[in-house]
Design an enzyme around this catalytic site. Sequence first.
Site, PDB file in Angstrom:
ATOM      1  N   ALA A  90      17.737 108.271  11.700  1.00  0.00           N
ATOM      2  CA  ALA A  90      17.195 107.187  10.868  1.00  0.00           C
ATOM      3  C   ALA A  90      15.700 107.111  11.133  1.00  0.00           C
ATOM      4  CB  ALA A  90      17.871 105.872  11.216  1.00  0.00           C
ATOM      5  N   GLY A 135      21.251 109.327  13.312  1.00  0.00           N
ATOM      6  CA  GLY A 135      21.861 109.050  12.008  1.00  0.00           C
ATOM      7  C   GLY A 135      22.116 110.335  11.222  1.00  0.00           C
ATOM      8  N   GLU A 179      25.311 111.540  12.480  1.00  0.00           N
ATOM      9  CA  GLU A 179      26.348 110.631  11.958  1.00  0.00           C
ATOM     10  C   GLU A 179      26.627 110.910  10.482  1.00  0.00           C
ATOM     11  OE1 GLU A 179      24.206 107.187  13.467  1.00  0.00           O
ATOM     12  OE2 GLU A 179      25.980 106.640  14.622  1.00  0.00           O
ATOM     13  N   GLU A 227      19.806 108.298  20.455  1.00  0.00           N
ATOM     14  CA  GLU A 227      19.399 106.893  20.310  1.00  0.00           C
ATOM     15  C   GLU A 227      19.132 106.224  21.654  1.00  0.00           C
ATOM     16  OE1 GLU A 227      21.883 108.354  18.675  1.00  0.00           O
ATOM     17  OE2 GLU A 227      22.093 107.574  16.635  1.00  0.00           O
TER      18      GLU A 227
HETATM   19  N1  DAK Z   1      12.004 108.860  12.324  1.00  0.00           N
HETATM   20  C1  DAK Z   1      10.736 108.886  11.836  1.00  0.00           C
HETATM   21  N2  DAK Z   1       9.933 109.953  11.925  1.00  0.00           N
HETATM   22  C2  DAK Z   1      10.412 111.042  12.538  1.00  0.00           C
HETATM   23  C3  DAK Z   1      11.725 111.087  13.077  1.00  0.00           C
HETATM   24  C4  DAK Z   1      12.538 109.929  12.939  1.00  0.00           C
HETATM   25  N3  DAK Z   1      13.805 109.877  13.353  1.00  0.00           N
HETATM   26  N4  DAK Z   1      11.912 112.309  13.628  1.00  0.00           N
HETATM   27  C5  DAK Z   1      10.769 112.989  13.421  1.00  0.00           C
HETATM   28  N5  DAK Z   1       9.874 112.235  12.772  1.00  0.00           N
HETATM   29  C6  DAK Z   1       8.520 112.585  12.380  1.00  0.00           C
HETATM   30  C7  DAK Z   1       7.574 112.626  13.564  1.00  0.00           C
HETATM   31  O1  DAK Z   1       7.110 111.338  13.871  1.00  0.00           O
HETATM   32  C8  DAK Z   1       6.479 113.526  13.052  1.00  0.00           C
HETATM   33  O2  DAK Z   1       5.657 112.780  12.195  1.00  0.00           O
HETATM   34  P1  DAK Z   1       4.035 112.848  12.297  1.00  0.00           P
HETATM   35  O3  DAK Z   1       3.718 112.545  13.696  1.00  0.00           O
HETATM   36  O4  DAK Z   1       3.727 114.288  11.946  1.00  0.00           O
HETATM   37  O5  DAK Z   1       3.555 111.850  11.301  1.00  0.00           O
HETATM   38  C9  DAK Z   1       7.245 114.532  12.208  1.00  0.00           C
HETATM   39  O6  DAK Z   1       8.487 113.916  11.880  1.00  0.00           O
HETATM   40  C10 DAK Z   1       7.548 115.832  12.952  1.00  0.00           C
HETATM   41  O7  DAK Z   1       8.188 115.500  14.170  1.00  0.00           O
HETATM   42  P2  DAK Z   1       7.645 116.013  15.600  1.00  0.00           P
HETATM   43  O8  DAK Z   1       6.174 116.242  15.569  1.00  0.00           O
HETATM   44  O9  DAK Z   1       8.160 115.067  16.620  1.00  0.00           O
HETATM   45  O10 DAK Z   1       8.389 117.429  15.707  1.00  0.00           O
HETATM   46  P3  DAK Z   1       8.873 118.183  17.030  1.00  0.00           P
HETATM   47  O11 DAK Z   1       9.328 119.527  16.567  1.00  0.00           O
HETATM   48  O12 DAK Z   1       7.821 118.102  18.096  1.00  0.00           O
HETATM   49  O13 DAK Z   1      10.109 117.352  17.566  1.00  0.00           O
HETATM   50  C11 DAK Z   1      12.240 116.153  17.311  1.00  0.00           C
HETATM   51  C12 DAK Z   1      11.289 117.267  16.766  1.00  0.00           C
HETATM   52  C13 DAK Z   1      13.389 116.056  16.327  1.00  0.00           C
HETATM   53  C14 DAK Z   1      12.773 116.573  18.677  1.00  0.00           C
HETATM   54  C15 DAK Z   1      11.457 114.833  17.423  1.00  0.00           C
HETATM   55  O14 DAK Z   1      10.758 114.574  16.174  1.00  0.00           O
HETATM   56  C16 DAK Z   1      12.341 113.667  17.720  1.00  0.00           C
HETATM   57  O15 DAK Z   1      12.717 113.458  18.878  1.00  0.00           O
HETATM   58  N6  DAK Z   1      12.626 112.851  16.692  1.00  0.00           N
HETATM   59  C17 DAK Z   1      13.401 111.631  16.841  1.00  0.00           C
HETATM   60  C18 DAK Z   1      14.864 111.943  17.048  1.00  0.00           C
HETATM   61  C19 DAK Z   1      15.659 110.677  17.265  1.00  0.00           C
HETATM   62  O16 DAK Z   1      15.413 109.919  18.219  1.00  0.00           O
HETATM   63  N7  DAK Z   1      16.606 110.392  16.397  1.00  0.00           N
HETATM   64  C20 DAK Z   1      17.428 109.193  16.417  1.00  0.00           C
HETATM   65  C21 DAK Z   1      16.723 108.079  15.647  1.00  0.00           C
HETATM   66  S1  DAK Z   1      17.627 106.531  15.719  1.00  0.00           S
HETATM   67  C22 DAK Z   1      22.406 102.494  11.193  1.00  0.00           C
HETATM   68  C23 DAK Z   1      22.663 103.781  10.858  1.00  0.00           C
HETATM   69  C24 DAK Z   1      22.049 104.829  11.547  1.00  0.00           C
HETATM   70  C25 DAK Z   1      21.172 104.566  12.557  1.00  0.00           C
HETATM   71  C26 DAK Z   1      20.869 103.269  12.889  1.00  0.00           C
HETATM   72  C27 DAK Z   1      21.502 102.233  12.193  1.00  0.00           C
HETATM   73  N8  DAK Z   1      23.023 101.385  10.545  1.00  0.00           N
HETATM   74  C28 DAK Z   1      24.066 101.718   9.522  1.00  0.00           C
HETATM   75  C29 DAK Z   1      22.741 100.068  10.840  1.00  0.00           C
HETATM   76  C30 DAK Z   1      20.540 105.704  13.238  1.00  0.00           C
HETATM   77  C31 DAK Z   1      19.607 105.560  14.191  1.00  0.00           C
HETATM   78  C32 DAK Z   1      18.851 106.752  14.570  1.00  0.00           C
HETATM   79  O17 DAK Z   1      19.065 107.846  14.079  1.00  0.00           O
END
Ligand code: DAK
Length: 259
Positions: free
Chosen positions: A67, A110, A113, A133
Amino acid sequence: MNYEFIIAESAFQPHIALIRLNRPKELNALNLQLMQEIKHALLTFDQDDNVRCIIITGNERAFAAGADIKQMESKTAIDMLKIDQFETWDQIRKTKKPIIAAVSGFCLGGGCELAMTCDMIVASETAKFGQPEIKLAIMPGAGGTQRLSKAVGKALAMEMVLTGKFISAEEAMDAGLINRVVPEELYLDEAIKLANEIAVQSPVAVRLAKESVLKAFDSGLQEGLHFERKNFYMCFASEDQKEGMNAFVEKRKPNFTGK
Ligand code: DAK
């Protein structure tokens, strides 16, 4: 409807619809509008008699990295409650036609998921699955703790959810999370192949069978068996059942119409 964050094709191939997540710079992070667009496309395809199987995919680098963290960062619990994203996510689960996730690269949070809410997952060798997360001091909220545990068992699910570690496509295959792992250049083709194997079957029987398999995940054995029996009888109300059995007897290929 014109979509901003997905590309949706109802006739990507005969009887196969495709939804491509299309926020490549953000690794297909699932913002609220993107989720609404997926919901709208799925509802449209579910009502289109020409569509028999749906593929959801991203690109080589990312299926979806979760997400949109930037969109969630400042939200309060009440904001999250009011947005009621579950209404959207529930619609994915309610889709009657089979959905295949064709996954390459990051499939996280997400994104994982979303893939698990689909009915099958075809992955490229470069796919990485995870529920990170916990590193953001939250936890999976769209079914991750439940679907991952049911797919891979308690030990691995607990480790992934509590540490946020990623697993490779090969590990995901060994753990039972996914259906196939293929070289990166083939993952979409492989998903199309699988979709075609489903699309030649009777749409009525496919719908009833999908419903019955899903029932196994939210019912006890007796209730599930009862449900299966009803759907089994229902197959005999279709023209396709006559066609399928008649084609077998006449030693020819069946032509299923969904009636
Ligand atoms: N959200 C927003 N931006 C994201 C992102 C994300 N999840 N993942 C990557 N990006 C963005 C980065 O910020 C970056 O943007 P700029 O800095 O260039 O503006 C761009 O995508 C490229 O990412 P990186 O520069 O970080 O690329 P790397 O290759 O270095 O790293 C990575 C890739 C996937 C390891 C890293 O980006 C990362 O750790 N991303 C976050 C992964 C994460 O934590 N995912 C879980 C998010 S929480 C719900 C339903 C679902 C959910 C919640 C509620 N309800 C029904 C209520 C779900 C929650 C989640 O998924």
